[in-house]
Enzyme design. Sequence first.
Site, PDB file in Angstrom:
ATOM      1  N   GLU A  61       8.075 -12.955 -13.354  1.00  0.00           N
ATOM      2  CA  GLU A  61       7.538 -11.708 -12.805  1.00  0.00           C
ATOM      3  C   GLU A  61       6.967 -10.798 -13.884  1.00  0.00           C
ATOM      4  OE1 GLU A  61       9.548  -9.664  -9.126  1.00  0.00           O
ATOM      5  OE2 GLU A  61      11.048 -10.144 -10.604  1.00  0.00           O
ATOM      6  N   ARG A  81       4.761   0.525  -6.106  1.00  0.00           N
ATOM      7  CA  ARG A  81       4.655  -0.345  -4.933  1.00  0.00           C
ATOM      8  C   ARG A  81       3.625  -1.452  -5.152  1.00  0.00           C
ATOM      9  NH1 ARG A  81       6.533   1.923   0.150  1.00  0.00           N
ATOM     10  NH2 ARG A  81       4.928   0.739   1.211  1.00  0.00           N
ATOM     11  N   LYS A 105      12.822 -13.484 -12.970  1.00  0.00           N
ATOM     12  CA  LYS A 105      12.588 -12.261 -13.763  1.00  0.00           C
ATOM     13  C   LYS A 105      11.563 -12.532 -14.860  1.00  0.00           C
ATOM     14  CE  LYS A 105      13.668  -9.452 -11.959  1.00  0.00           C
ATOM     15  NZ  LYS A 105      14.371  -9.590 -10.695  1.00  0.00           N
ATOM     16  N   LYS A 150       6.290  -3.847  -4.879  1.00  0.00           N
ATOM     17  CA  LYS A 150       7.738  -3.619  -4.795  1.00  0.00           C
ATOM     18  C   LYS A 150       8.266  -3.964  -3.409  1.00  0.00           C
ATOM     19  CE  LYS A 150      11.695  -1.962  -6.285  1.00  0.00           C
ATOM     20  NZ  LYS A 150      12.450  -2.860  -7.185  1.00  0.00           N
ATOM     21  N   GLU A 203      17.363 -16.577 -10.539  1.00  0.00           N
ATOM     22  CA  GLU A 203      16.965 -15.191 -10.735  1.00  0.00           C
ATOM     23  C   GLU A 203      16.480 -14.966 -12.170  1.00  0.00           C
ATOM     24  OE1 GLU A 203      16.258 -12.775  -9.003  1.00  0.00           O
ATOM     25  OE2 GLU A 203      16.423 -11.022 -10.289  1.00  0.00           O
ATOM     26  N   HIS A 229      17.119 -35.620 -12.243  1.00  0.00           N
ATOM     27  CA  HIS A 229      16.334 -36.153 -11.121  1.00  0.00           C
ATOM     28  C   HIS A 229      14.873 -35.726 -11.189  1.00  0.00           C
ATOM     29  CE1 HIS A 229      20.020 -37.595  -9.239  1.00  0.00           C
ATOM     30  NE2 HIS A 229      20.549 -36.506  -9.761  1.00  0.00           N
ATOM     31  N   TRP A 249      -3.284  -2.503  -1.631  1.00  0.00           N
ATOM     32  CA  TRP A 249      -2.965  -3.840  -2.158  1.00  0.00           C
ATOM     33  C   TRP A 249      -3.733  -4.793  -1.260  1.00  0.00           C
ATOM     34  CZ3 TRP A 249      -0.759  -8.496  -0.797  1.00  0.00           C
ATOM     35  CH2 TRP A 249      -0.241  -9.284  -1.831  1.00  0.00           C
ATOM     36  N   CYS A 263       0.821  -1.210   0.000  1.00  0.00           N
ATOM     37  CA  CYS A 263       0.000   0.000   0.000  1.00  0.00           C
ATOM     38  C   CYS A 263       0.860   1.267   0.000  1.00  0.00           C
ATOM     39  CB  CYS A 263      -0.891   0.027   1.228  1.00  0.00           C
ATOM     40  SG  CYS A 263      -1.852  -1.468   1.424  1.00  0.00           S
ATOM     41  N   ASN A 293      -1.522   0.773   6.335  1.00  0.00           N
ATOM     42  CA  ASN A 293      -0.733  -0.274   5.696  1.00  0.00           C
ATOM     43  C   ASN A 293      -0.410  -1.293   6.782  1.00  0.00           C
ATOM     44  OD1 ASN A 293       0.837  -1.712   3.970  1.00  0.00           O
ATOM     45  ND2 ASN A 293       2.439  -0.168   3.720  1.00  0.00           N
ATOM     46  N   GLY A 294      -0.697  -2.559   6.525  1.00  0.00           N
ATOM     47  CA  GLY A 294      -0.452  -3.585   7.537  1.00  0.00           C
ATOM     48  C   GLY A 294      -1.676  -4.476   7.673  1.00  0.00           C
TER      49      GLY A 294
END
Length: 612
Positions: free
Chosen positions: A492, A27, A489, A607, A485, A508, A75, A2, A101-102
């Site tokens: 995302e 964010r 990427k 973010k 990574e 495996h 959010w 948020c 926020n929280g």
Amino acid sequence: MCGINGYVGEREAAPIVLDGLSRLEYRGYDSVGVAVLQDSGEVSIHKRAGKIGDLSSELTDRWPTGKQAIGHTRWATHGKPSDANAHPHADCTGRLVVIHNGIVENHQELRRRLGDEHTFASETDTEVIPHLLENNLKDGMNLADALTKTMNQLEGAHAVLAMSADEPGVIVAARAGNAGGIVVGYGRGENYVASDLPALLPHTRNVVFLDDGDIAVVRAKTVEYRNGGRPVTREPQEVPYDPVSVAKGNYKHFMQKEIGEQPEAILDTIRGRANFAEARVDLEDVQISPSRLGSIKRVVLVGMGTSLHAAMIGRHYFERIARMPAEVDNASEWRYREPVVGPDTLLVSVSQSGETVDTLAAMELARERGCLQVTICNGIGSQATRMADGIVYTRCGLEIGVASTKTYLAAITALYLLACHIGQERGIIDRERMGGYLEPIAHLPYLAGEVLARGAEQEELAHEFARFDNFLFLGRGIHYPVVMEGALKLKEVSYIHAEGYPAGEMKHGPIALIDPDVPVVAVVQKGDLRAKMINNIEQVKAREGTVIAIGVDGDDELEEKADRTFYVPETSDLLSPVLTSIPMQLFAYNVAVRRGCDVDQPRNLAKTVTVE
Ligand code: AGP
């Protein structure tokens, strides 16, 4: 997550607050709202699911006028994204408003306690806050005292802003725990509050970051602070950013700009720390005595997402450079285990924001156990930097794209410097060896620029491969985190399913996935592991798989083995992840653009992740 923004001063507040929120869009959010304390003395609330632009269009020609406002991008955690669930939320009178926020962990119990005389208009946990405030104000308190009492009634971690028509000219802000930061910005005859700096930078660089437990009483000309019910002093600091650094300029996306800024980010991370003439590494914010460093028996590295991948690379640095036992873990897993750590453990946390809730919780646990802590962080003044005994700032400036790029490469560089520094202070790296570590890092920014200059090849690759829906990324040794990574990427920003595996693991299980529709990206480094990677490529080819190889200049044999190749310049084995990561960032970016994805604000992502 948020975004929070507030303004009190002499100017029309609503456009300032909405503009500030638009600078926090990165964010991540799904709904938006603003409350204005109008000149008439009434509070006017405007909120909706969707984007800030939608709300601004709705307000065209009927902007609420008033010199004080608070705004929020939400959010969703409790209650779906909807107009009703968007913040601000009001009390029963409609004269008191709150943004938050929280997560109010005891919100159900609080709702029950508030009883039937309070009517709720949303499904959110947040809405209990204005109603608790309403009750506390009835006891004759002012808004700041009422918020202090209310914060004590909430379980969980929170960042809250509140204002009331009955106390015009005041915005109160509170931070409790690690639900994201609150920054107060000092203007001339006007003041600001925000969850993050980009909202403030067009107006001021003089700021105070609230500490855990702080309440700020923000008026146009003054700001007072208290903590634990007592007044406290918080001196504003000047942050070294400017609004231009957070503008997109001629770039199409922040991610593209930030990938392009990586040579500079690496250089800035090295600058003034690596002393090439004397073969030393001195870290200005790691002032820990050699004897304390000498008492450390092992290193634990933690982080989340991209920062975890940087930490995984850092583990190699601590083992190979500082010659210390090192392990690495996902912060959210580590914190819930019963890790056997104590004063002889060094916890190295990696976090771009310095506000990631799980990483902060891991740091908290380490603090309770008496561990020494160093954080690798980009967020100036963030909570992580306040909790650690030492800091290595990544000095990247603000990163706006949700997908971390420049802060990742800078974090790898910072970890390298930290391992060199600790090895030096523990007396195990002599001048000659240190010279060997520093020589390649001097060339790293230039070589990163070289990789970027080959970006056109990446566009061609993306053109060819954007149609695939599944990818496998394979690497070995220090390139295992690199491929993790690379896969992250791609996931995302382009919503393509991608998995990163240590190549030795392929047989495996993952090998069952290989077919012409699952391209494999393989990193082939020089040295002992090269032959093993070539074997893995052969195994993929034998099953009609398609291989994109990322190799080192001069390894011409790769052309015969793989379907497509992308070469990076040679550097030391330890620093090679910095260079091999760049083609994967470019690949993810270009594929996402071709698929028409919202590169800078991918769906569902935030973010800074301030809830578990
Ligand atoms: C990376 O592209 C993501 N945005 C995400 O994985 C991120 O690295 C993670 O949330 C950790 O954030 P931090 O570095 O701010 O702690």
